[in-house]
Design a protein around this motif. Sequence first.
Motif, PDB file in Angstrom:
ATOM      1  N   ARG A  61      12.920   3.102 -16.965  1.00 14.79           N
ATOM      2  CA  ARG A  61      14.257   3.300 -17.311  1.00 14.79           C
ATOM      3  C   ARG A  61      14.471   1.215 -18.478  1.00 14.79           C
ATOM      4  N   LEU A  62      13.385   0.261 -17.768  1.00 15.82           N
ATOM      5  CA  LEU A  62      14.544  -0.198 -18.191  1.00 15.82           C
ATOM      6  C   LEU A  62      13.510  -0.619 -19.475  1.00 15.82           C
ATOM      7  N   PRO A  63      14.229  -1.954 -20.426  1.00 15.16           N
ATOM      8  CA  PRO A  63      14.190  -1.554 -21.847  1.00 15.16           C
ATOM      9  C   PRO A  63      13.084  -2.367 -21.963  1.00 15.16           C
ATOM     10  N   ASP A  64      11.990  -2.388 -23.264  1.00 13.03           N
ATOM     11  CA  ASP A  64      10.178  -3.131 -23.734  1.00 13.03           C
ATOM     12  C   ASP A  64      10.609  -4.552 -23.184  1.00 13.03           C
ATOM     13  N   SER A  65      11.746  -5.173 -23.249  1.00 20.49           N
ATOM     14  CA  SER A  65      12.460  -6.685 -23.917  1.00 20.49           C
ATOM     15  C   SER A  65      11.872  -7.081 -21.903  1.00 20.49           C
ATOM     16  N   VAL A  66      12.050  -6.346 -21.107  1.00 14.27           N
ATOM     17  CA  VAL A  66      11.819  -6.902 -19.680  1.00 14.27           C
ATOM     18  C   VAL A  66      10.475  -5.415 -18.968  1.00 14.27           C
ATOM     19  N   LEU A  67       9.968  -5.008 -19.393  1.00 15.37           N
ATOM     20  CA  LEU A  67       9.387  -3.963 -19.488  1.00 15.37           C
ATOM     21  C   LEU A  67       7.606  -4.774 -19.071  1.00 15.37           C
ATOM     22  N   ILE A  68       7.801  -4.964 -21.040  1.00 19.24           N
ATOM     23  CA  ILE A  68       6.617  -6.357 -20.676  1.00 19.24           C
ATOM     24  C   ILE A  68       6.184  -7.321 -20.217  1.00 19.24           C
ATOM     25  N   ILE A  96       2.273   8.253 -15.947  1.00 17.15           N
ATOM     26  CA  ILE A  96       3.530   7.134 -16.434  1.00 17.15           C
ATOM     27  C   ILE A  96       2.601   6.108 -16.601  1.00 17.15           C
ATOM     28  N   LEU A  97       1.437   5.156 -15.926  1.00 15.90           N
ATOM     29  CA  LEU A  97       1.163   3.838 -16.536  1.00 15.90           C
ATOM     30  C   LEU A  97       0.779   3.945 -18.016  1.00 15.90           C
ATOM     31  N   ASN A 123       0.570  -1.295  -0.350  1.00 11.01           N
ATOM     32  CA  ASN A 123      -0.009  -0.309   0.452  1.00 11.01           C
ATOM     33  C   ASN A 123       0.281   1.147  -0.382  1.00 11.01           C
ATOM     34  N   ASP A 124       1.962   1.113  -0.389  1.00 13.57           N
ATOM     35  CA  ASP A 124       2.624   2.247  -0.427  1.00 13.57           C
ATOM     36  C   ASP A 124       3.302   2.950  -1.731  1.00 13.57           C
ATOM     37  N   GLY A 125       1.466   3.443  -1.740  1.00 15.32           N
ATOM     38  CA  GLY A 125       1.999   4.500  -3.269  1.00 15.32           C
ATOM     39  C   GLY A 125       3.100   5.097  -3.714  1.00 15.32           C
ATOM     40  N   THR A 126       3.503   6.111  -2.812  1.00 15.56           N
ATOM     41  CA  THR A 126       5.153   7.023  -3.129  1.00 15.56           C
ATOM     42  C   THR A 126       6.359   6.064  -3.509  1.00 15.56           C
ATOM     43  N   TRP A 127       6.377   4.689  -3.032  1.00 16.65           N
ATOM     44  CA  TRP A 127       7.423   3.839  -3.480  1.00 16.65           C
ATOM     45  C   TRP A 127       6.994   3.496  -5.029  1.00 16.65           C
ATOM     46  N   LYS A 128       5.781   3.408  -5.097  1.00 16.61           N
ATOM     47  CA  LYS A 128       5.473   2.684  -6.652  1.00 16.61           C
ATOM     48  C   LYS A 128       5.597   3.841  -7.428  1.00 16.61           C
ATOM     49  N   TYR A 129       5.452   4.653  -6.958  1.00 17.33           N
ATOM     50  CA  TYR A 129       5.217   6.567  -7.919  1.00 17.33           C
ATOM     51  C   TYR A 129       7.073   5.651  -8.213  1.00 17.33           C
ATOM     52  N   LEU A 134       8.268   3.484 -10.159  1.00 14.17           N
ATOM     53  CA  LEU A 134       7.690   3.862 -11.850  1.00 14.17           C
ATOM     54  C   LEU A 134       8.260   5.243 -12.926  1.00 14.17           C
ATOM     55  N   HIS A 135       7.974   6.298 -12.075  1.00 20.93           N
ATOM     56  CA  HIS A 135       9.175   6.875 -12.673  1.00 20.93           C
ATOM     57  C   HIS A 135      10.278   6.903 -13.011  1.00 20.93           C
ATOM     58  N   GLY A 136      11.096   6.308 -12.269  1.00 16.68           N
ATOM     59  CA  GLY A 136      12.739   5.299 -12.199  1.00 16.68           C
ATOM     60  C   GLY A 136      13.156   4.971 -12.488  1.00 16.68           C
TER      61      GLY A 136
END
Length: 135
Positions: free
Chosen positions: A95-102, A127-128, A80-86, A89-91
Amino acid sequence: MKEIGETTMNPSELIPQHKHDRERVNILKTLELIEMKPILPDLLVWLQDANWPIAQDVEDILINFQDELIPYVRDIFQTNDGTWKYFLLHGLIKRLPDSVLILLKSDLERMKNTPTPDEEYEELEDILTVLLLRI
């Protein structure tokens, strides 16, 4: 194993102890990736706030782990840590390549389509959307 002073450190002793712990971060930068694998979840903790002085350096180290991060990131997405998720996601995630992001597609879709209260509060939709458009 690397040393601080005269003491050989086990992996758990390499985890930064405070947000200004550049000494340990500098040691982490010299290690082989295999040496850091046991402490990946502990290092992700230092991405809870991108304003912490060591956060960017830790992120730069973690980005090298690519798909090995996915199970730990998924665990964070279940909190439930939205700040950590934020900040993730923004960092790091951005930065992950699309092949990992998928590999995170279902998690990203869930947060976008049925956000939890902490995710709504952090306004993660933009960001999502950006991340999902990449995959």
